[in-house]
Structures are given as C-alpha cells and as structure tokens.
Design a protein around this motif. Structure first.
Motif, PDB file in Angstrom:
ATOM      1  N   LEU A  17       0.829  -1.211   0.000  1.00 57.66           N
ATOM      2  CA  LEU A  17       0.000   0.000   0.000  1.00 57.66           C
ATOM      3  C   LEU A  17       0.860   1.256   0.000  1.00 57.66           C
ATOM      4  CD1 LEU A  17      -2.845  -1.014   2.488  1.00 57.66           C
ATOM      5  CD2 LEU A  17      -2.997  -0.742   0.009  1.00 57.66           C
ATOM      6  N   PHE A  18       1.984   1.197   0.687  1.00 55.70           N
ATOM      7  CA  PHE A  18       2.907   2.329   0.665  1.00 55.70           C
ATOM      8  C   PHE A  18       3.462   2.542  -0.744  1.00 55.70           C
ATOM      9  CE2 PHE A  18       7.232   4.091   1.204  1.00 55.70           C
ATOM     10  CZ  PHE A  18       6.875   5.317   1.739  1.00 55.70           C
ATOM     11  N   GLY A  19       3.763   1.465  -1.447  1.00 54.19           N
ATOM     12  CA  GLY A  19       4.229   1.567  -2.828  1.00 54.19           C
ATOM     13  C   GLY A  19       3.187   2.222  -3.728  1.00 54.19           C
ATOM     14  N   LEU A  20       1.924   1.831  -3.563  1.00 49.26           N
ATOM     15  CA  LEU A  20       0.848   2.468  -4.337  1.00 49.26           C
ATOM     16  C   LEU A  20       0.721   3.945  -3.991  1.00 49.26           C
ATOM     17  CD1 LEU A  20      -1.894  -0.319  -4.217  1.00 49.26           C
ATOM     18  CD2 LEU A  20      -0.516   0.382  -6.181  1.00 49.26           C
ATOM     19  N   PHE A  21       0.877   4.258  -2.707  1.00 48.14           N
ATOM     20  CA  PHE A  21       0.832   5.650  -2.280  1.00 48.14           C
ATOM     21  C   PHE A  21       1.939   6.463  -2.943  1.00 48.14           C
ATOM     22  CE2 PHE A  21       2.980   8.579   0.678  1.00 48.14           C
ATOM     23  CZ  PHE A  21       2.054   9.604   0.683  1.00 48.14           C
ATOM     24  N   VAL A  22       3.149   5.920  -2.981  1.00 51.95           N
ATOM     25  CA  VAL A  22       4.285   6.637  -3.575  1.00 51.95           C
ATOM     26  C   VAL A  22       4.044   6.878  -5.063  1.00 51.95           C
ATOM     27  CG1 VAL A  22       6.735   6.467  -4.157  1.00 51.95           C
ATOM     28  CG2 VAL A  22       5.959   5.847  -1.875  1.00 51.95           C
ATOM     29  N   ILE A  23       3.532   5.873  -5.758  1.00 56.29           N
ATOM     30  CA  ILE A  23       3.255   6.028  -7.193  1.00 56.29           C
ATOM     31  C   ILE A  23       2.188   7.097  -7.417  1.00 56.29           C
ATOM     32  CG2 ILE A  23       2.278   4.863  -9.208  1.00 56.29           C
ATOM     33  CD1 ILE A  23       3.677   2.283  -8.140  1.00 56.29           C
ATOM     34  N   SER A  24       1.107   7.034  -6.641  1.00 58.34           N
ATOM     35  CA  SER A  24       0.045   8.036  -6.819  1.00 58.34           C
ATOM     36  C   SER A  24       0.533   9.430  -6.429  1.00 58.34           C
ATOM     37  CB  SER A  24      -1.194   7.653  -6.014  1.00 58.34           C
ATOM     38  OG  SER A  24      -0.949   7.764  -4.626  1.00 58.34           O
ATOM     39  N   TRP A  25       1.377   9.515  -5.409  1.00 58.02           N
ATOM     40  CA  TRP A  25       1.932  10.810  -5.001  1.00 58.02           C
ATOM     41  C   TRP A  25       2.769  11.410  -6.132  1.00 58.02           C
ATOM     42  CZ3 TRP A  25       1.582  13.699  -0.475  1.00 58.02           C
ATOM     43  CH2 TRP A  25       2.465  14.766  -0.380  1.00 58.02           C
ATOM     44  N   ALA A  26       3.644  10.594  -6.708  1.00 61.47           N
ATOM     45  CA  ALA A  26       4.526  11.094  -7.770  1.00 61.47           C
ATOM     46  C   ALA A  26       3.721  11.569  -8.977  1.00 61.47           C
ATOM     47  CB  ALA A  26       5.521  10.005  -8.178  1.00 61.47           C
ATOM     48  N   ILE A  27       2.713  10.811  -9.346  1.00 56.22           N
ATOM     49  CA  ILE A  27       1.918  11.175 -10.527  1.00 56.22           C
ATOM     50  C   ILE A  27       1.105  12.443 -10.284  1.00 56.22           C
ATOM     51  CG2 ILE A  27      -0.016  10.458 -11.987  1.00 56.22           C
ATOM     52  CD1 ILE A  27       1.066   7.574 -11.694  1.00 56.22           C
ATOM     53  N   THR A  28       0.402  12.495  -9.158  1.00 55.20           N
ATOM     54  CA  THR A  28      -0.501  13.623  -8.930  1.00 55.20           C
ATOM     55  C   THR A  28       0.214  14.893  -8.501  1.00 55.20           C
ATOM     56  OG1 THR A  28      -0.926  12.882  -6.661  1.00 55.20           O
ATOM     57  CG2 THR A  28      -2.481  12.170  -8.368  1.00 55.20           C
ATOM     58  N   ARG A  29       1.245  14.757  -7.650  1.00 57.86           N
ATOM     59  CA  ARG A  29       1.894  15.952  -7.104  1.00 57.86           C
ATOM     60  C   ARG A  29       3.052  16.456  -7.940  1.00 57.86           C
ATOM     61  NH1 ARG A  29      -1.308  13.099  -3.550  1.00 57.86           N
ATOM     62  NH2 ARG A  29      -1.958  14.385  -1.822  1.00 57.86           N
ATOM     63  N   HIS A  30       3.697  15.573  -8.691  1.00 57.94           N
ATOM     64  CA  HIS A  30       4.903  16.000  -9.397  1.00 57.94           C
ATOM     65  C   HIS A  30       4.810  15.841 -10.911  1.00 57.94           C
ATOM     66  CE1 HIS A  30       6.764  16.678  -5.580  1.00 57.94           C
ATOM     67  NE2 HIS A  30       6.362  15.492  -5.190  1.00 57.94           N
ATOM     68  N   TYR A  31       3.659  15.400 -11.391  1.00 59.85           N
ATOM     69  CA  TYR A  31       3.421  15.381 -12.838  1.00 59.85           C
ATOM     70  C   TYR A  31       2.190  16.226 -13.185  1.00 59.85           C
ATOM     71  CZ  TYR A  31       2.329  13.820 -17.530  1.00 59.85           C
ATOM     72  OH  TYR A  31       2.039  13.805 -18.871  1.00 59.85           O
ATOM     73  N   LEU A  32       1.053  15.916 -12.558  1.00 53.88           N
ATOM     74  CA  LEU A  32      -0.183  16.629 -12.898  1.00 53.88           C
ATOM     75  C   LEU A  32      -0.223  18.046 -12.313  1.00 53.88           C
ATOM     76  CD1 LEU A  32      -2.778  13.749 -12.475  1.00 53.88           C
ATOM     77  CD2 LEU A  32      -1.776  14.633 -14.591  1.00 53.88           C
ATOM     78  N   PHE A  33       0.222  18.215 -11.070  1.00 54.17           N
ATOM     79  CA  PHE A  33       0.184  19.540 -10.446  1.00 54.17           C
ATOM     80  C   PHE A  33       1.032  20.561 -11.202  1.00 54.17           C
ATOM     81  CE2 PHE A  33       1.306  22.521  -6.923  1.00 54.17           C
ATOM     82  CZ  PHE A  33       0.045  23.055  -6.773  1.00 54.17           C
ATOM     83  N   PRO A  34       2.255  20.221 -11.653  1.00 56.37           N
ATOM     84  CA  PRO A  34       2.987  21.197 -12.471  1.00 56.37           C
ATOM     85  C   PRO A  34       2.293  21.540 -13.791  1.00 56.37           C
ATOM     86  CG  PRO A  34       4.519  19.644 -11.528  1.00 56.37           C
ATOM     87  CD  PRO A  34       3.144  19.134 -11.219  1.00 56.37           C
ATOM     88  N   ILE A  35       1.513  20.611 -14.344  1.00 55.89           N
ATOM     89  CA  ILE A  35       0.741  20.925 -15.543  1.00 55.89           C
ATOM     90  C   ILE A  35      -0.294  22.013 -15.227  1.00 55.89           C
ATOM     91  CG2 ILE A  35      -0.965  20.004 -17.173  1.00 55.89           C
ATOM     92  CD1 ILE A  35       0.600  17.353 -17.092  1.00 55.89           C
TER      93      ILE A  35
END
Length: 123
Positions: A17-35
């Motif tokens: 679950l921590f691994g899923l959290f890290v993946i979702s964090w990276a995508i939403t906070r460091h890919y989508l948010f800068p967009i």
C-alpha cells in the motif's frame, strides 16, 4: 487503513500500500500539479482580458496571476520536501526496515518527555 493493518501484523500489505501511495503521489503531485501551474502561467492571457473591472466580474490581473503562481510554487516546494521525506522511508525499506510512519515516533517521544517532566515535578 495501513496503520490498522500494521498493528494487526500485516506489514507486507502495508509495504504494498505504501508503494501504491508513492506512485500516486509522484503522478498527482509531481506530474499533474505542475501541468496545472503551467496552465495558470500560460492560459489566462489567451482566454480572458487581464483587467480589473469588478462591475463586469473581471478580477484577473497580472498581479493576481502572479500571486496565485507564487502560492502554487510555494506549495510545490513543500510537496518536494515531503517527497524527500517519502524517499527517506523508501531508502530505509530497501535496507530491510518496514515502511514506518515517522510521525508516530514523534508523538510517542513527546508523551515520554511529558511523563518524565511530570514525574520530576511530583518528586
């Protein structure tokens, strides 16, 4: 939920679950948010007049845009700091330790300090 699972002894599930959290964090906070930040940087001038006319419900000016951008860049800086903290947990996991919430250690140590101070006052 992961904390409850950890207390029940299911540490492997917590790690996944921590691994899923890290993946979702990276995508939403460091890919989508800068967009989103980039769209605020480039977009308003294309689609609206950058004028202050409250009587016509036009409130977007260059200063308002800069204010929003400053706040969003500040939030991105905080998110990067938190991501660094997440990477510290990942580093510990790869060295054999389970995924652990550092906040719970801080809470426990504060309670121990308070108990120690109370004990000294009573003595």
């Amino acid at each position: 939920v992961p904390k409850i699972l950890k207390y029940q002894g299911y540490s492997t599930i917590c790690d996944y679950l921590f691994g899923l959290f890290v993946i979702s964090w990276a995508i939403t906070r460091h890919y989508l948010f800068p967009i989103i930040i980039k769209s605020l940087h480039d977009g308003p001038q294309k689609f609206m007049d950058m004028e202050w006319e409250p009587e016509n419900f036009k409130f977007m000016t260059l200063n308002v845009q800069r204010g929003f951008l400053a706040l969003l860049y500040g939030l991105e800086a905080v998110l990067c700091f938190w991501f660094l903290m997440i990477f510290k947990v990942i580093y510990k996991m790869f060295n054999g330790a389970p995924a652990d919430d550092n906040r719970s250690h801080d809470e426990d140590s504060e309670e121990e300090v308070v108990d120690t101070v109370d004990a000294k006052k009573k003595a």
